[in-house]
Structures are given as C-alpha cells and as structure tokens.
Design an enzyme around this catalytic site. Structure first.
Site, PDB file in Angstrom:
ATOM      1  N   LEU A  33       0.818  -1.212   0.000  1.00  0.00           N
ATOM      2  CA  LEU A  33       0.000   0.000   0.000  1.00  0.00           C
ATOM      3  C   LEU A  33       0.857   1.271   0.000  1.00  0.00           C
ATOM      4  O   LEU A  33       1.919   1.314   0.602  1.00  0.00           O
ATOM      5  CB  LEU A  33      -0.930  -0.003   1.227  1.00  0.00           C
ATOM      6  CG  LEU A  33      -1.847  -1.222   1.347  1.00  0.00           C
ATOM      7  CD1 LEU A  33      -2.788  -1.053   2.532  1.00  0.00           C
ATOM      8  CD2 LEU A  33      -2.644  -1.476   0.072  1.00  0.00           C
ATOM      9  N   HIS A  37      -3.455   4.236  -2.296  1.00  0.00           N
ATOM     10  CA  HIS A  37      -4.416   3.364  -1.605  1.00  0.00           C
ATOM     11  C   HIS A  37      -4.991   4.084  -0.376  1.00  0.00           C
ATOM     12  O   HIS A  37      -6.189   4.007  -0.107  1.00  0.00           O
ATOM     13  CB  HIS A  37      -3.733   2.082  -1.107  1.00  0.00           C
ATOM     14  CG  HIS A  37      -3.197   1.195  -2.177  1.00  0.00           C
ATOM     15  ND1 HIS A  37      -1.852   1.038  -2.406  1.00  0.00           N
ATOM     16  CD2 HIS A  37      -3.828   0.405  -3.084  1.00  0.00           C
ATOM     17  CE1 HIS A  37      -1.673   0.184  -3.393  1.00  0.00           C
ATOM     18  NE2 HIS A  37      -2.849  -0.216  -3.837  1.00  0.00           N
ATOM     19  N   GLN A  61      -4.683 -12.971 -12.056  1.00  0.00           N
ATOM     20  CA  GLN A  61      -4.633 -11.806 -12.956  1.00  0.00           C
ATOM     21  C   GLN A  61      -3.229 -11.530 -13.469  1.00  0.00           C
ATOM     22  O   GLN A  61      -3.016 -10.562 -14.194  1.00  0.00           O
ATOM     23  CB  GLN A  61      -5.236 -10.575 -12.287  1.00  0.00           C
ATOM     24  CG  GLN A  61      -4.409  -9.971 -11.168  1.00  0.00           C
ATOM     25  CD  GLN A  61      -5.177  -8.875 -10.452  1.00  0.00           C
ATOM     26  OE1 GLN A  61      -6.070  -9.144  -9.665  1.00  0.00           O
ATOM     27  NE2 GLN A  61      -4.830  -7.631 -10.719  1.00  0.00           N
TER      28      GLN A  61
END
Ligand code: PAF
Length: 280
Positions: A33, A37, A61
C-alpha cells in the site's frame, strides 16, 4: 483494526454490521500500500460505517509469473497504514482460501477488456473479474473504491457489475501523484531513485501533449516519439480512446469524453508502468 483471514469470519462480521444498519465500503487491493491506496481508504472511512480493505495478491490476474514473483509483499506495513487511515477490517485471505479449486469462470466485456492492457496481457482482466466478483460476493459492500490509475480496470469492472447485477456503487478515485508527477504505484518501489526521475517524464509529456495543437493521431505519435527519445523509457502503446467504451478514436470531435492511456517500460529490469491523461 481486525485482521481477518477466512471467508466465514468476514461474512459473519459483515452480516452483523449490516443487520445493525451499518453501511459497508470495500477497498480491494493487492497490498504494497502507498498514499494512493490510503486516499481510497480514507474516502471509504468518511463515506461508510465499516471499511473493509482486502489485501490479496491475486495470482489469476498475472499473465507473467516473474511479475507475480517480483510483486512487493509488505503485509505488516500495510496493516499499519490501514490502522492510521481508520479502516475497521483488513481482509487478508490465503490463495487456498479464495481458490480452493481453480476458478474456471470466464468473463468477456469487449471492447473494455480486449483493447490496450487486455490485448497485451491475455487473461489479466478475466483474473481481475474473478477476484473482484468473489470479493463483492463475500463482502456485499454498498460502495467499492478503485483508483483511476487503473483506468481500464474500472471500465471492465463497471461492465461486470452491470452484467452480474451487483447492487453496489463503484467509486472511482483520482490518481495520486508524487511531487514529480509520477503516478503512485506499488511497482514504483521496484524503480531506483534515478529511474523514478526518468519515469516522471511520462506524465510531463502527457501533460505537454495537451498544448501542442495537434490532431488526435499526431498527438499519439508525438507522445510516443517524445517518450521513446528519453533514455530508459520505451512505450508499449499509447491509445487515445473514448473514456467510457475505451474504443479507439480518430478525431477529437468523435467523443466528449476522451482519455489517453499509456504503458511504458522503465529502467533496466524493466518495470512496466501505466498512466493516463484526460483530454476532454
Ligand atoms: O487494482 C488492483 O490492485 C487489483 O487489480 C484488484 C482490483 C485489487 C484486484 O486484484
């Protein structure tokens, strides 16, 4: 802040919250993060009674195993950031918890998922839809927050929400940039200080492209040639598209919502960076 690792527990917690009339905000992340974020989490905290931040490095992904291997993993630091932002729950499940069996579902939302990133990263948006649909089912949020840095991702997720009939609001949040203009990204930690300075040219050139008085196609070519002229940068593609459908445009008059989307390889490794700019 509670840290929850199982689907059973997250559902228990959130159904209790919902039964007492509380609203739920979801911020899906893959961890590592940064301030980008943090801005999503702060917004969710402001707008909802309970904010859940998922931290899950979703293998489905990644079409490049090396990219997945290199991806920064910083769970302890992530939890500290979330505490500071006032999130109530960090949901950090294992891969086995999310995918007890391989996910064989397929999603197809052309042209949003077939152009640009979709054409270069086969299976990427399918994996994004797999995990995001699971997270939506598990947490049933009122609102879900996504950074506009991944501009194409939001367009794909909007189509999925419409297709599957999820009853929630997608909240797109503006890109957060370093002072240099470089879009914040978890991948920036993989760049050296020098490479970060080089990478800042991407947004500078995108901004300058708005004042050149060129046609749409000339603008695409101008951006590519300016960026490629910089040592350490190589453009993979630059496409000026309709901001909603993501279909390619030929002329500035073809739409009243126009966005330029770029992917650039930066540095020795090299690291793949994405960014975009709005023209209209
Ligand atoms: O944008 C990301 O970080 C990821 O694609 C997401 C939405 C968390 C799904 O893994």
């Amino acid at each position: 802040m509670q840290i929850i690792n199982t689907i059973f527990q997250i559902q228990e917690e959130l159904s209790q919250a919902r039964n007492t009339g509380k609203t739920i905000g979801l911020v899906p992340t893959m961890g590592a993060l940064h301030d980008g974020h943090a801005s999503l989490v702060r917004r969710s905290v402001k707008e909802n009674d309970v904010t859940v931040v998922s931290i899950f490095l979703n293998p489905t992904q990644f079409n490049d195993a090396k990219d997945l291997e290199r991806y920064p993993r910083t769970l302890d630091n992530d939890c500290q950031i979330l505490e500071q932002c006032g999130a109530q729950i960090a949901f950090a499940p294992s891969v086995a918890e999310i995918y007890p069996e391989p996910d064989t579902r397929t999603f197809s939302y052309p042209p949003t998922d077939s152009v640009m990133e979709g054409a270069r990263r086969p299976g990427h948006f399918n994996g994004v839809c797999q995990i995001v649909s699971k997270l939506f089912q598990m947490t049933n949020p009122d609102k879900a927050y996504f950074g506009e840095k991944d501009f194409q991702q939001i367009a794909v997720i909007r189509r999925m929400v419409q297709d599957l009939g999820f009853k929630l609001e997608i909240v797109p949040c503006p890109v957060i940039r370093e002072e240099s203009g470089l879009a914040m990204s978890s991948r920036n930690t993989l760049l050296s200080t020098e490479e970060k300075v080089t990478a800042a040219n991407i947004f500078r050139i995108l901004r300058e492209s708005k004042t050149q008085g060129l046609s749409l196609q000339e603008t695409e070519q101008w951006v590519v040639s300016q960026i490629n002229a910089i040592d350490g940068l190589e453009v993979e593609y630059y496409s000026i598209v309709d901001g909603k459908t993501l279909s390619e445009l030929n002329d500035w008059e073809d739409s009243d919502d126009i966005v330029g989307c770029i992917t650039v390889y930066c540095g020795k490794t090299p690291i793949r960076l994405i960014d975009h700019i709005r023209y209209k």
